[in-house]
Every structure is written in structure tokens, then in C-alpha cells.
Design an enzyme around this catalytic site. Structure first.
Site, PDB file in Angstrom:
ATOM      1  N   ASP A   1      24.333  31.467  91.622  1.00 46.92           N
ATOM      2  CA  ASP A   1      25.507  31.112  90.811  1.00 46.92           C
ATOM      3  C   ASP A   1      26.431  30.221  91.637  1.00 46.92           C
ATOM      4  O   ASP A   1      26.948  30.651  92.669  1.00 46.92           O
ATOM      5  CB  ASP A   1      26.229  32.418  90.413  1.00 46.92           C
ATOM      6  CG  ASP A   1      27.350  32.193  89.414  1.00 46.92           C
ATOM      7  OD1 ASP A   1      27.680  31.027  89.129  1.00 46.92           O
ATOM      8  OD2 ASP A   1      27.898  33.200  88.917  1.00 46.92           O
TER       9      ASP A   1
ATOM     10  N   HIS B   1      29.191  28.989  90.372  1.00 52.96           N
ATOM     11  CA  HIS B   1      30.513  29.332  89.850  1.00 52.96           C
ATOM     12  C   HIS B   1      31.418  28.121  89.624  1.00 52.96           C
ATOM     13  O   HIS B   1      32.574  28.111  90.043  1.00 52.96           O
ATOM     14  CB  HIS B   1      31.194  30.371  90.749  1.00 52.96           C
ATOM     15  CG  HIS B   1      31.864  31.444  89.951  1.00 52.96           C
ATOM     16  ND1 HIS B   1      33.221  31.523  89.784  1.00 52.96           N
ATOM     17  CD2 HIS B   1      31.359  32.470  89.236  1.00 52.96           C
ATOM     18  CE1 HIS B   1      33.516  32.552  89.029  1.00 52.96           C
ATOM     19  NE2 HIS B   1      32.408  33.149  88.670  1.00 52.96           N
TER      20      HIS B   1
ATOM     21  N   GLU C   1      28.918  31.551  80.536  1.00 57.46           N
ATOM     22  CA  GLU C   1      29.594  32.849  80.508  1.00 57.46           C
ATOM     23  C   GLU C   1      31.049  32.720  80.052  1.00 57.46           C
ATOM     24  O   GLU C   1      31.629  33.696  79.589  1.00 57.46           O
ATOM     25  CB  GLU C   1      29.491  33.568  81.860  1.00 57.46           C
ATOM     26  CG  GLU C   1      30.215  32.864  82.984  1.00 57.46           C
ATOM     27  CD  GLU C   1      30.047  33.563  84.330  1.00 57.46           C
ATOM     28  OE1 GLU C   1      28.926  33.969  84.642  1.00 57.46           O
ATOM     29  OE2 GLU C   1      31.044  33.687  85.049  1.00 57.46           O
TER      30      GLU C   1
ATOM     31  N   ARG D   1      24.380  31.573  78.516  1.00 55.49           N
ATOM     32  CA  ARG D   1      24.956  32.834  78.990  1.00 55.49           C
ATOM     33  C   ARG D   1      26.091  33.365  78.116  1.00 55.49           C
ATOM     34  O   ARG D   1      26.683  34.400  78.416  1.00 55.49           O
ATOM     35  CB  ARG D   1      25.446  32.653  80.431  1.00 55.49           C
ATOM     36  CG  ARG D   1      24.273  32.641  81.389  1.00 55.49           C
ATOM     37  CD  ARG D   1      24.653  32.404  82.802  1.00 55.49           C
ATOM     38  NE  ARG D   1      25.631  33.307  83.383  1.00 55.49           N
ATOM     39  CZ  ARG D   1      25.451  34.601  83.608  1.00 55.49           C
ATOM     40  NH1 ARG D   1      24.313  35.170  83.283  1.00 55.49           N
ATOM     41  NH2 ARG D   1      26.409  35.327  84.162  1.00 55.49           N
TER      42      ARG D   1
HETATM   43  C1  GCO Z   1      28.671  36.403  86.904  1.00 50.47           C
HETATM   44  C2  GCO Z   1      30.065  35.919  86.817  1.00 50.47           C
HETATM   45  C3  GCO Z   1      31.125  36.893  87.180  1.00 50.47           C
HETATM   46  C4  GCO Z   1      32.461  36.364  86.691  1.00 50.47           C
HETATM   47  C5  GCO Z   1      33.311  37.443  86.147  1.00 50.47           C
HETATM   48  C6  GCO Z   1      34.512  36.869  85.441  1.00 50.47           C
HETATM   49  O1  GCO Z   1      27.817  35.551  86.969  1.00 50.47           O
HETATM   50  O2  GCO Z   1      28.463  37.599  86.840  1.00 50.47           O
HETATM   51  O3  GCO Z   1      30.218  34.660  87.394  1.00 50.47           O
HETATM   52  O4  GCO Z   1      31.134  37.167  88.528  1.00 50.47           O
HETATM   53  O5  GCO Z   1      33.155  35.699  87.687  1.00 50.47           O
HETATM   54  O6  GCO Z   1      32.570  38.247  85.317  1.00 50.47           O
HETATM   55  O7  GCO Z   1      35.204  37.846  84.767  1.00 50.47           O
HETATM   56 MG    MG Z   2      28.450  33.590  86.808  1.00 54.97          MG
END
Ligand code: GCO
Ligand code: MG
Length: 402
Positions: free
Chosen positions: A210, A212, A262, A283
Site C-alpha cells: 500500500d 497510501h 478505499e 476497494r
Molecule cells: C488500508 C488503509 C487503512 C486506512 C484507514 C483509514 O489499506 O487498510 O489504507 O490503513 O488508512 O483505514 O481509516
Molecule cells: Mg490502504
């Protein structure tokens, strides 16, 4: 049949969770997750002040109509607060419908496409050696897929890596902490991490990573290319996706599979990404993207373009959301993988549930509804505590993406 009572239950058995409970005039109730990490009370207010009063007296079985009523009727469409609130109501209504029918929700969706959901766990180390050990520990526990994150020499703190071995603690009590970020260091270091992991465990386990949202498209292209020899299952959130077009540039430079979404709330956030096959996994998850009703639309659209699901499953999504995800994943024909960060024991006690980890997969018992409950008396003992995700700055002090 009528909706008689709606309430939110806020609890913090380690981290904050907002749960919706909808009761009917026939004694059946349903639960929905309404947790939006770091903005929890905004969703609680949205629900209590603006949604609940409109739903009393409606037939809880009209799930689609209630969804449309909340989405179209608000006028202010989309956005994380609105879509999390709608998701919570939607989940609770599916839970009620399943209980009324005496069927698990996956059966109402169309039945089982598989016996269990392959999950990925989190191996995090402060350095490479620790990360390798964590990967090995996960393999011993039966995980078939493992996300690997490691500290970067020269950076005091890195996303997803906790203070102690194996710990992950993104939400801190109190006000947000600030972390320093340096992309060049990270890019130099990460391929080396995966070289060592593959050397130690071979090519059998699936490995994920990840980023991020911290890279530019070109940096992401380079990282994807450098990681190609290690055959990743996916590279996640390489770059922010407000501009969906950005992923085209990454795609042009690497065959490493890409996952994103996400933070998405609606099918419109991923329409171009999916339609133009710029990503491999989506996601967007049930709690933040409008519930089962809306995520089903995303998954069906994704299936047309050979994009598979890879739902967010961090510990800031409650076991109510996880139960919904397990039901959904048992059905979804284009299920890909499910993230699993196990909740602490207290959270599992507050939310008794019928899903469980078995040899790398999430499976669940054949129970009506979502298969999750809340111990309200226990939940009440752990009131809300303010907590935030960290924020990131570059070395010169500029704000960067967390
Ligand atoms: C992941 C995510 C989490 C998020 C978090 C935000 O891949 O699980 O990046 O680490 O940062 O859930 O609320
Ligand atoms: Mg993530």
C-alpha cells in the site's frame, strides 16, 4: 411492517465505532456500520438529525426505495458523510430482510459463489528483517496473501508501521500527530524489501503493498516497474484518484496490478478507472460507498471490465461492516480478495459475529441476516474518545497526502 425506532450506538472498545440499530414493529431489528474514521460524530449527527425522522413508519423491506429516497432526496449527493449514513441504513435493512426470510444475506443476493473469502493480513516491520519475520508468522497462521509494509531508514515514522513489532496504529487518541515523508527514500528502499521477502518465503504467498496515495503517477509507474520481478498481487493507492485519468500514466509503465478506492463513496468515483481498465481491483467498501445496494452496482459494473473486488477491511471498519463484506464476498462473482486486520478481543466481544478466519479464508455460519450483533450494555461501557489519523508533511514542511 413498519420501522418503529432508529438509534446510533457509539462505542470505543479500542477505537471508535458508530452503529445504527433499526427496530421494526414486529420485533425484528437490523444493524449497520456507520463508522467514518476521524469524522465519526458527523455521521451520527447526519443520521440522528436528518435521516432517522424521515424513516419512521416506512416499510423496512423497501430497501431500494429507501436508498433512492436518501440519495436523490437529500439533493446533496455523494460525499463520505452522506454515503456512510446511507450505507448504515442499507446494511441494517438487508439484515432485517435476511432475518425476516430466515436466510443469510449472501443467499438473498444470489447464493454462494465460493466457500470462503481469501483474505490478506498485514505484515509490518520497523525494518526489513522484522517485516520478513512478520511475513513468516502470517504464513504459519495460514494466510495465503500478505500485505508488507516496512519502516524506511531515515524516516522516523512510516504509514502503517507501529511503534512495536507487528503493531499498526493509524488512529491516535487526541489531536493528529504529524509525520515527515520523503518519497525518494521510500522509492529506493521498497523494491529491496520485496527482494528480501521473496528470497525468504519464495513465490507461493501472494504479496501486496500500500503506497497510501503518496506518489505521483510517474513515481508510481517507476515503483510498479521496480516491483515487477517480485510479482505483487497488487500495488494499492499508488496516487490519489480524484483525477481518475492519472492512473493511465501508471498503467502505461507497469504490469504490476493496481488497486484503488478505499476512500471512494460512489460508482462515479471509479467509473473511468473501471471502464477504461486502468485498475485491477476496486476497494470501495460497503460502509463508505452506500451499502450493499450501491456496492453491488459497482461490483457488477466492474465485472464487465474484468475488475475484481478487494474491499477495504482495516480495523476502523466495525465487525458489522466485516459481516456485510463476508456475505457480499461469498456471493460476488468477481470477488478478488478481502483485507483482514483482526479486531481486538474486546471489539469482538462487543460485536459477536458468525464469521471467522480459517486457514487463510473468512467463512461464516449459515445464520439469518448479516450474522452479527451488538452487546449494548458492554458497548456503553466504552464511550467515544477523540482520535485522528496522522497527517504527513514533506521535509520542507509542505502538507502531503496521508
Ligand atoms: C488500508 C488503509 C487503512 C486506512 C484507514 C483509514 O489499506 O487498510 O489504507 O490503513 O488508512 O483505514 O481509516
Ligand atoms: Mg490502504
Amino acid at each position: 411492517m413498519k420501522i418503529e425506532r432508529l438509534q446510533t450506538i457509539v462505542t470505543c472498545p479500542g477505537r471508535n465505532f458508530v452503529t445504527v440499530k433499526i427496530e421494526t414493529d414486529q420485533g425484528v431489528y437490523g444493524l449497520g456500520d456507520a463508522t467514518l474514521n476521524g469524522r465519526e460524530l458527523a455521521v451520527k449527527s447526519y443520521l440522528e438529525d436528518h435521516v432517522f425522522p424521515c424513516l419512521v413508519g416506512r416499510d423496512p423491506r423497501n430497501i431500494e426505495d429507501i436508498w433512492q429516497y436518501l440519495y436523490r432526496g437529500a439533493y446533496w449527493r455523494r460525499g463520505p458523510v452522506t454515503m456512510t449514513a446511507i450505507a448504515a441504513i442499507d446494511m441494517a435493512l438487508w439484515d432485517i430482510l435476511g432475518k425476516l426470510a430466515g436466510m443469510p444475506v449472501y443467499r438473498m443476493l444470489g447464493g454462494k459463489s465460493r466457500q470462503g473469502l481469501m483474505v490478506y493480513g498485514h505484515a509490518t516491520g520497523r525494518d526489513h528483517a522484522e517485516a520478513v519475520e512478520e511475513v513468516q508468522r502470517h504464513i504459519e497462521q495460514g494466510y495465503k496473501a500478505i500485505r508488507v509494509q516496512s519502516g524506511v531508514p531515515g524516516l522516523e515514522k512510516v504509514y502503517g508501521v507501529g511503534k512495536a513489532a507487528g503493531q499498526y496504529e493509524p488512529a491516535q487518541k487526541g489531536l493528529p500527530i504529524e509525520e515527515a515523508w520523503d518519497t525518494a527514500l521510500y522509492l529506493r528502499h521498497t523494491p529491496e524489501l520485496f527482494r528480501k521477502v521473496r528470497e525468504a518465503v519464495g513465490f507461493e504467498p501472494h504479496l501486496l503493498h500500500d503506497a497510501h496515495h503518496r506518489l505521483t503517477p510517474m513515481e508510481a509507474g517507476r515503483l510498479g516497474k521496480d516491483l515487477e520481478p517480485y510479482r505483487l498481487f497488487w500495488l494499492e493507492d499508488a496516487t490519489p484518484a480524484e483525477n481518475q485519468e492519472a492512473f493511465r500514466l501508471i498503467r502505461q509503465h507497469t504490469t504490476t496490478p493496481l488497486a484503488v478506492g478505499e476512500v471512494f463513496n460512489s460508482i462515479w468515483d471509479c467509473k473511468d478507472l473501471i471502464q477504461q481498465q486502468l485498475v485491477d481491483y476496486i476497494r470501495a467498501t460497503i460502509v463508505h460507498a452506500g451499502g450493499i445496494t450501491h456496492v453491488r452496482r459497482i461490483a457488477d459494473f466492474a465485472a464487465l471490465h474484468q475488475v475484481r473486488t478487494g474491499f477495504h477491511g482495516a480495523t476502523d471498519l466495525s465487525p458489522v461492516c466485516m459481516a456485510a463484506a463476508v456475505n457480499f464476498g461469498l456471493w460476488a462473482p468477481n470477488f478478488g480478495i478481502q483485507e483482514l486486520m483482526p479486531h481486538n478481543a474486546l471489539t469482538d466481544e462487543v460485536f459477536p459475529h458468525s464469521y471467522r478466519f480459517e486457514d487463510g479464508y473468512l467463512v461464516m455460519d449459515d445464520v439469518p441476516g448479516l450474522g452479527v450483533d451488538i452487546d449494548e450494555a458492554l458497548a456503553c461501557q466504552y464511550p467515544y474518545e477523540r482520535a485522528y489519523l496522522p497527517v504527513a508533511r514533506l521535509r520542507d514542511g509542505s502538507m502531503w497526502n496521508w
